[in-house]
Enzyme design. Structure first.
Site, short mmCIF file in Angstrom:
data_model
loop_
_atom_site.label_atom_id
_atom_site.label_comp_id
_atom_site.label_asym_id
_atom_site.label_seq_id
_atom_site.Cartn_x
_atom_site.Cartn_y
_atom_site.Cartn_z
CG ASP A 476 65.59 -4.67 7.03
OD1 ASP A 476 66.53 -4.54 6.09
OD2 ASP A 476 64.59 -3.77 7.38
CG ASP A 545 62.95 0.77 2.52
OD1 ASP A 545 62.76 -0.36 2.71
OD2 ASP A 545 64.00 1.34 3.50
C1 DGJ Z 1 64.02 -1.16 6.12
C2 DGJ Z 1 63.31 -2.01 5.38
O1 DGJ Z 1 63.27 -1.81 3.94
C3 DGJ Z 1 61.79 -1.81 5.69
O2 DGJ Z 1 60.84 -2.21 4.92
C4 DGJ Z 1 61.51 -1.76 7.28
O3 DGJ Z 1 61.50 -3.24 7.62
C5 DGJ Z 1 62.68 -0.97 7.99
N1 DGJ Z 1 63.96 -1.37 7.57
C6 DGJ Z 1 62.36 -1.51 9.61
O4 DGJ Z 1 63.56 -0.83 10.16
#
Ligand code: DGJ
Length: 789
Positions: A476, A545
């Site tokens: 990430d 997200d």
């Molecule tokens: C952003 C990601 O896109 C989410 O899926 C998740 O992993 C969060 N970060 C975790 O902090």
């Protein structure tokens, strides 16, 4: 195929031709890009420049009638009469911006192009490359090479350039695009993918007009604002027909693409590293390679263009280990637990997931350091023993004992000031000395231009990967870069590009060299870095997200224009959705997510037993059709613009199709289903994929059909709603390929006038899905025709 004759260079893919020639003065003149043509005599195609026009500047006194401004070019410099936007701005040793690169020689090599020392990823696999070498007229030691790589079978041409300073003095690069070419007409619509967090890759179109239209990113990454990919549609082009030219860049940093409609309605197109804050010093003896851009043409509309790009990504971008590999169905704990979990909770989630058919358990953010919220712990890649007393090795073992694989989340490029890492190395975080830095999600970005920082990331991530059985990593990255500065650089104009080179080095060392079988899913707050550069390392990307099914239609539709479904990570989550508070049926959440790499991101314990049973059926269906869904030919069409959309994937006589209600209006229009991949002369069986309706969806209507009086919000109704569901619209048809291409009539949608088991109960956000299977040796007779039921 690359053919060279009479100073003409003809690059042919299966269905396209790309042609240019050298002028007498040694410049490369663009002649043609389009449908494959047999011509060898180019006089009919060449742009006619018979006489000089007022205010144009002749190339030289003895070249009357020859102006770089009116010539269609393959690349251009500054200061020699071409007043269009230039793909190249160099500060030459004499301090001037003027360059004039003329043909020196060319070479054809077998295989794709790769610029060994550059640290950039390039497309691999079967290909042929033309290298066209130019020398500057004044500084002959300075050479510019245009590289053209032909990926014949997928109708893609790769383009990039190398600038070599073979002189004795340094020069500076302010701008060096990966490609440029001019087209003779500019009557196109530009399609781009724009958005932001949780609304990535929405398609926008605007007519190309006089002046310059730019699609770019300045965030340090390829960004969720403007994806590097774009296309140009000729008038009348749509999903199924018409001319489409599309472009993309194998790069994850700041990108820049521009189209410029010139004063004679010609069009200039270019793309490469964004010149924003870019200044590269090229010392004597050094060379600079640009990222590779890719382009494709079709006269078969957007679906055919997407097919070219999907083939290209699957065959030439994805690492060989994962090429056409079937991707596992995952459960990810993020939306189910956020930071609040312990081993017991995780194992309970995993056990339930295993029972439903899930293949991989992914532990997301929160497993390390003091990471109990997003204000601390980032950078400390050591397990939090309070949450996971036995550590990761023991957790992973327990997951494996259940028969599932184990995946783990990292965000190695960033650091919270409240972390041991920051306390030990505050200087590793990016900031300008003497200025307060800006924060994104309470974190700073680590300076990946520094070797010590890269080594720390490689070592700390590798230690975790070596210490437990981990088959998947979610990488990430949750912010944009501000305050860009590195104490390791004497020239801050190199910062952004060196950051991305640093990232590529880290990914190469960890995953390509040391853990080649670990499946990497990259993520950047969702799709903030959904690009071909990341796909060279991570075969799949967390698309957004936003897991709301209707929002995902907008996002995935955009992404599919350029990227194949095998790269699109898509999860079924809770309803109401956490990002939009919108409720969508479980069937639609699945019907959207199954068009990507399927996962579940919810607490199965919060579902009814009946919903868990449905999920088990969904996963079994996905697995049975996985290869088709991940690697078949994807197409889309809009039966009613703004109201209905259909996605479908077909291959080898089989298809899976879905039709979605984007919005529902009373007494709705009738739906037809077209299968674009159906073939003439074949017969197919079309069956609806079994899906269910929660009885609670009928609200107070239930009391009208129930023999006993029940309240829509009463205990009986709640019990019934939790424990029983109804089959939603079962349909079955036999149809010829020809009829399927034109469209078969689907069951009516519910309209408020009564219930019938053959109705499709859709409403806002409803959808139905179908399987299509070729019936061999079927004879069409009157008796055999059957309807729904
Ligand atoms: C952003 C990601 O896109 C989410 O899926 C998740 O992993 C969060 N970060 C975790 O902090």
């Amino acid at each position: 195929m690359i053919e060279i004759f009479d100073s003409i260079f003809k690059l042919s893919t299966r269905d396209t031709s790309y042609i240019f020639a050298l002028t007498e003065q040694g410049h490369a003149e663009h002649i043609y890009y389009g449908k494959r043509i047999p011509d060898r005599d180019m006089s009919s195609l060449r742009l006619k420049n018979t006489i000089m026009l007022g205010t144009t500047v002749d190339y030289q006194a003895d070249t009357a009638g020859y102006s770089l401004d009116t010539t269609l070019l393959e690349y251009s410099g500054i200061g020699k009469g071409d007043f269009r936007h230039s793909p190249m701005e160099l500060i030459m040793p004499d301090g001037s911006f003027v360059t004039d690169f003329v043909y020196h020689r060319h070479e054809v090599t077998d295989g794709p192009f790769s610029c060994g020392e550059s640290g950039l990823p390039y497309a691999t696999g079967d290909a042929e490359t033309l290298h066209l070498i130019f020398k500057d007229k004044k500084y002959e030691g300075v050479t510019l090479t245009l590289h053209y790589t032909v990926f014949e079978a997928c109708n893609v041409i790769g383009r990039c350039v190398t600038l070599e300073n073979g002189g004795r003095e340094s020069l500076y690069i302010r701008k060096l695009m990966s490609f440029m070419f001019d087209m003779p007409t500019a009557d196109y619509t530009m399609l781009t993918l724009d958005g932001g967090w949780a609304k990535e890759a929405h398609i926008h179109e605007r007519a190309v007009s006089y002046g310059i239209q730019v699609n770019d990113s300045t965030t340090g990454g390829s960004s969720n604002r403007h994806n590097p990919a774009f296309l140009l549609k000729a008038p009348g082009a749509d999903e199924e027909r018409g001319e489409v030219f599309g472009f993309n860049l194998i790069y994850s940093g700041n990108h820049y693409s521009a189209v410029e409609k010139g004063n004679h309605d010609t069009l200039r197109i270019m793309s490469g590293i964004n010149p924003h804050c870019f200044l590269w010093k090229l010392n004597a003896g050094e060379s600079f390679c640009t990222p590779q851009a890719v382009m494709s043409y079709t006269d078969g509309g957007i679906n055919a263009f997407a097919a070219n790009m999907h083939d290209f990504v699957n065959r030439h971008v994805i690492r060989p280990t994962f090429r056409f590999s079937e991707r596992p169905v995952v459960v990810n704990n993020w939306e189910a637990t956020f930071f609040h979990f312990n081993r017991r909770k995780l194992l309970a989630l995993a056990r339930r997931a295993k029972g439903l058919g899930v293949e991989m358990f992914v532990l997301d953010d929160g497993w390390f350091g003091e990471r109990n919220h997003d204000r601390a712990g980032l950078g400390d890649w050591v397990v939090n023993k309070k949450k996971l007393p036995g550590g990761l090795a023991s957790l992973s073992k327990a997951i494996h004992r259940m028969g599932m694989k184990f995946g783990l989340w990292f965000e190695p490029e960033c650091v919270n000031p409240d972390s041991n890492l920051y306390r030990a190395h505050p200087d590793w975080a990016i900031r300008v000395p003497g200025r307060e830095p800006g924060f994104g999600r309470n974190q700073l970005v680590l300076d990946l231009t520094r070797k010590d920082v890269r080594d720390y990331i490689v070592e700390s991530v590798s230690t975790v990967l070596n210490g437990a059985e981990i088959e998947y990593v979610k990488w990430d990255y949750n912010r944009h870069i501000s305050d860009m500065y590195s104490s390791s650089l004497s020239n801050q104009g190199e910062f952004f590009h060196r950051y991305i080179l640093g990232l590529y080095e880290v990914l190469r060392r960890i995953f390509v060299e040391n853990h080649p079988t670990v499946l990497l899913e990259s993520c950047s707050s969702g799709g903030n870095r959904f690009d071909l550069g990341m796909l060279c390392y991570s075969p799949q990307i967390w698309t957004s997200d936003d897991t709301d099914a209707l929002e995902r239609l907008d996002i995935q539709r955009g992404i599919y224009t350029f990227y194949p479904q095998s790269t699109v990570s898509a999860h079924v989550s809770m309803t109401p959705n956490q990002q939009t508070l919108r409720a969508a049926p479980l069937s639609t959440r699945f019907n959207v997510a199954m068009f990507g790499v399927l996962g579940y991101e919810l607490d199965f314990g919060e579902l009814t037993r009946d919903e868990r049973r449905q999920i088990k059926e969904q996963i079994a269906f996905y697995k049975a059709h996985r290869s088709l869904l991940q690697y078949g030919r994807l197409a889309r069409y809009f039966p009613r613009a703004g109201e209905r959309e259909s996605w479908q994937i077909s291959r080898d006589g089989k298809a899976v199709a879905a039709i979605y209600n984007l919005s529902y209006h009373a007494s709705p229009a009738r739906d037809t289903l077209r299968i674009l991949g159906a073939e003439d002369g074949k017969t197919y069986e079309v069956s609806s994929v079994k899906q269910y309706l929660r009885i609670g969806r009928f609200g107070s209507l239930v009391k009208h059909i129930s023999p006993v009086a029940i309240k829509s919000d009463g205990a009986i109704m709640r019990f019934v709603d939790r424990n029983f569901s109804m089959v939603d619209g079962s349909e079955h048809y036999v149809s010829s390929g020809e009829a399927l291409q034109s469209g078969i009539s689907l069951a009516m949608q519910y309209s408020g006038t009564g219930y019938d088991p053959h109705l499709r109960i859709l409403g806002d956000g409803g959808s139905t899905a179908y399987t299509v299977d070729e019936l061999k040796n079927y004879e069409h007779t009157f008796e055999k025709g059957n309807g729904n039921g």
